[in-house]
Write an enzyme that holds these catalytic residues in place. Structure first.
Site, short mmCIF file in Angstrom:
data_model
loop_
_atom_site.label_atom_id
_atom_site.label_comp_id
_atom_site.label_asym_id
_atom_site.label_seq_id
_atom_site.Cartn_x
_atom_site.Cartn_y
_atom_site.Cartn_z
N GLY A 182 -20.15 18.91 -41.76
CA GLY A 182 -19.98 17.97 -41.60
C GLY A 182 -19.82 16.79 -41.16
O GLY A 182 -19.95 15.50 -41.41
N TYR B 183 -36.49 19.65 -39.37
CA TYR B 183 -35.92 18.68 -39.08
C TYR B 183 -35.85 17.82 -38.43
O TYR B 183 -37.50 16.82 -38.25
CB TYR B 183 -34.80 18.84 -38.29
CG TYR B 183 -33.74 20.42 -38.08
CD1 TYR B 183 -33.97 20.60 -39.70
CD2 TYR B 183 -33.33 21.43 -37.38
CE1 TYR B 183 -32.90 21.53 -39.87
CE2 TYR B 183 -32.84 21.69 -37.86
CZ TYR B 183 -32.57 22.25 -39.27
OH TYR B 183 -31.09 23.21 -39.12
#
Length: 303
Positions: free
Chosen positions: A218, A59
């Site tokens: 998303g 990430y």
């Protein structure tokens, strides 16, 4: 809604406890928070009962774990109030890993152990509460993965293990070798496959709660202008108006109403958005309302 808190959820394998809503840290480096602001954000999440924080080694271009770790270093007492989840098994082509020449998976024992140990260093902690294999690897050896997990557990570096994006068969194959706490999968009203491909059924059968990434698709639930997006958004807003609840809270409540008891991740740096997710733990949809959203998601009536 400032006094909202969400209850903890214990899975049935291994005694892992996660908060009913998990804070996803994928984009933390994009939130542009100072180290002290990160501390304050974590404290606000904890105050709402959001005690679980989801990471992955990759990430933020291999940077988010260190960003989170900086905040923990400023307020070390926070570590004992939370559960830290991380993932490994993807190798990105990235400036932080110049030795990677092609994006690929690596679920070898050496990589799993090295990745977990690096996550501990970046986060500034002595253990992970949960470590997941990030993606199924065509070259994965279930026995080798189980061996790596067993070593990490014996060394006290990881307490519980799971997977992410695994099929039912893949999950059960590894679970026969070492108990798995969860399978983190994509699910939302715009991606309902796990409801029908045995993923959720298989986990419910084992008494294992799935974790859910991208529960709001998303952000497409708010913005998609295609027919499916518009259809689903209209129905969710209708239900939200009926219940007098926020749009996002209705989506999270719809997901959590499944009998496998999914644990959804937030992905927003806005505390208000996390609060909406927590609000979803306070109410349920009627069965008719739940099926209205499913009908919109699939574009047809149940047979």
């Amino acid at each position: 809604m400032t006094n909202l808190t969400c209850p903890s959820l214990a899975t049935y394998q291994g005694g892992l406890t996660l908060s009913r809503i998990v804070a996803g840290m994928w984009r933390m480096n994009e939130w542009n928070l100072s180290p002290q602001q990160r501390v304050e954000w974590i404290e606000q999440a904890l105050a709402m009962g959001v005690t679980s924080f989801d990471h992955a080694d990759i990430y933020g271009g291999y940077g988010v774990e260190a960003t989170f770790g900086e905040a923990l270093a400023l307020q070390p007492s926070l570590r004992d109030q939370m559960q830290i989840v991380s993932k490994c098994g993807i190798k990105l082509v990235n400036a932080a890993r110049p030795e990677h020449t092609i994006q690929h998976y690596d679920t070898s024992a050496s990589h799993i152990i090295a990745s977990a140990e690096n996550s501990l260093r970046q986060l500034g902690t002595d253990h992970l509460d949960l470590l997941l294999i990030h993606r199924p690897d065509p070259l994965m050896n279930f026995d080798e993965i189980a061996g790596a997990f067993q070593k990490l557990k014996a060394d006290g570096k990881v307490k519980h293990f799971g997977v992410s994006n695994f099929t039912r068969h893949q999950f059960e194959s590894l679970n026969r070798r070492i108990p798995l706490a969860t399978n983190q999968v994509e699910f939302s009203p715009l991606h309902v496959a796990p409801m029908f491909d045995e993923t959720f059924d298989g986990l419910q059968d084992l008494g294992v709660a799935p974790m859910i990434w991208s529960p709001l698709a998303g952000g497409r639930l708010f913005s998609s202008d295609d027919a499916a997006g518009q259809r689903v958004r209209t129905v969710i807003q209708k239900v939200a108006d009926e219940l007098q609840r926020p749009f996002g809270a209705v989506v999270f409540a719809w997901i959590m109403q499944l009998p496998s008891r999914p644990v959804p991740l937030t992905g927003s740096g806005r505390i208000a958005a996390v609060k909406e997710a927590v609000e979803a733990t306070q109410f349920s949809l009627s069965r008719s309302q739940w099926f209205e959203i499913l009908r919109a998601a699939r574009g047809h009536e149940v047979a």
